[in-house]
Enzyme design. Structure first.
Site, mmCIF file in Angstrom:
data_model
loop_
_atom_site.group_PDB
_atom_site.id
_atom_site.type_symbol
_atom_site.label_atom_id
_atom_site.label_comp_id
_atom_site.label_asym_id
_atom_site.label_seq_id
_atom_site.Cartn_x
_atom_site.Cartn_y
_atom_site.Cartn_z
ATOM 1 N N GLY A 44 0.845 -1.196 0.000
ATOM 2 C CA GLY A 44 0.000 0.000 0.000
ATOM 3 C C GLY A 44 0.881 1.248 0.000
ATOM 4 N N SER A 111 6.910 -4.429 -0.867
ATOM 5 C CA SER A 111 6.659 -3.041 -1.222
ATOM 6 C C SER A 111 6.589 -2.188 0.046
ATOM 7 C CB SER A 111 5.385 -2.963 -2.073
ATOM 8 O OG SER A 111 5.247 -1.714 -2.689
ATOM 9 N N TRP A 112 5.464 -1.491 0.277
ATOM 10 C CA TRP A 112 5.300 -0.756 1.533
ATOM 11 C C TRP A 112 5.514 -1.687 2.735
ATOM 12 C CZ3 TRP A 112 4.795 3.269 4.663
ATOM 13 C CH2 TRP A 112 4.043 3.150 5.842
ATOM 14 N N ASP A 267 11.217 -4.186 -11.965
ATOM 15 C CA ASP A 267 10.305 -3.492 -11.056
ATOM 16 C C ASP A 267 10.376 -1.987 -11.330
ATOM 17 O OD1 ASP A 267 8.876 -2.401 -8.932
ATOM 18 O OD2 ASP A 267 9.621 -3.874 -7.495
ATOM 19 N N HIS A 295 7.027 -5.881 -10.263
ATOM 20 C CA HIS A 295 6.643 -5.611 -8.876
ATOM 21 C C HIS A 295 5.571 -6.565 -8.359
ATOM 22 C CE1 HIS A 295 6.626 -3.015 -5.361
ATOM 23 N NE2 HIS A 295 5.297 -2.961 -5.394
#
Length: 321
Positions: A44, A111-112, A267, A295
């Site tokens: 996110g 990711s986040w 990515d 990604h």
């Protein structure tokens, strides 16, 4: 190891954990209740866990814990911004660990969620048996400038679509414009911004033009706006302290924690240089470049890498490799 997902499974336990600020965090446990504890940190900011995430890891080997970060997914109030900062998320994670009676666990994030995993390990190093981090996001100003500005040179058609869908999203102020619309705009403006943001994000993830959705059902529209409200809240505040390279400055606190970094060569959302920066500053970490992969965590090579390296960190394949 499989290059496809493990079979679908259902949680054997789930619940809502009351934390501060009227927030209640949804969590679930899957797999082997006697297995190696593993906690999964979703991306996110603003997304949530999905049933497909349960299929990334060996259900016979792991006691898998999934949770939706405050304000996200099935947590309530969904889209709630009050008392919602990175520090709150770290405290929630630690409260959940204690609530479940887990002494230590393997921390997996993408990711986040990878950045959040680094922050959690820096704050609570003694409870982390290892870190498995995919597509590292560090939350620096340069990382945001890349996603909302510079990457447009690789996707000129998608950028044009964003500008047409949301004309105020200029090249040097896309984040500010989209964030203002989803946070402050009337319902129809907030939805238009969320749809434009979603399409841009999908285009960068897939490395091709993805058109915005139309005719979205009301409940899905509300969920989409809530998701990007959370993301806007975090990104416009520099992830509450990450803007100037906070995570890299605190990597020394991770000394001794086995850490594996997985990053797709293709990515475009989180640049490979982010994983390299972490690896270069964290002695003993292992960086695996995943070829022909972007990604998306569900691309076959990344699926295989996540499954294999989770077992490596758990010691089931002969050790940390």
């Amino acid at each position: 190891m499989p290059s496809t997902l493990y079979p679908p499974i259902s949680p054997y336990a789930s619940g809502m954990l009351a934390v501060d600020g009227d927030h209640r965090v949804y969590y679930e446990e899957c797999g082997n209740s006697e297995g190696v504890p593993l906690v999964f940190l979703h991306g996110g900011p603003g997304s949530g866990c999905s049933p497909a995430h349960r299929q990334l890891f060996d259900p016979k080997r792991f006691r898998m814990v999934f949770f939706d970060q405050r304000g996200c997914g099935r947590s309530t109030p969904r889209g709630g911004l009050y008392a919602n900062t990175t520090l709150h998320l770290l405290r929630d994670l630690e409260q959940l660990r204690k609530h479940l009676g887990i002494a230590q666990w393997l921390v997996v994030g993408g990711s986040w969620g990878a950045g959040l995993g680094l922050a959690y390990a820096a704050a609570y190093p003694s409870v982390c048996t290892g870190l498995l981090l995919r597509g590292v996001f560090l939350g620096r100003k340069a990382d945001l400038d890349w996603f909302f500005h510079q990457v447009r040179v690789l996707l000129p058609d998608a950028w044009q679509a964003l500008a047409q869908q949301f004309p105020s999203a200029t090249a040097d102020g896309a984040l500010a414009s989209l964030a203002h619309a989803v946070l402050k705009g009337a319902p129809e403006e907030a939805l238009a911004a969320a749809l434009a943001w979603e399409a841009w994000e999908a285009s960068v993830t897939e490395r091709r033009l993805v058109a915005p959705r139309h005719g979205v059902a009301p409940e899905l529209a509300r969920a989409l706006v809530d998701k990007y409200r959370i993301q806007a809240h975090y990104l416009r505040h520099g992830c509450f302290g990450w803007h100037e390279g906070f995570l890299l400055k605190h990597l020394q606190r991770l000394h001794g924690i086995p850490t594996i970094l997985l990053h797709g060569r293709l990515d475009w959302v989180c640049r490979p240089s982010a994983a390299w920066d972490v690896h270069a500053r964290l002695p003993g970490s292992r960086l695996h470049w995943i070829e022909e992969t972007g990604h998306n965590p569900f691309e076959p090579r990344m699926v295989q890498a996540l499954a294999t390296q989770a077992l490596a960190l758990a010691g089931h394949d002969g050790g940390f490799a």
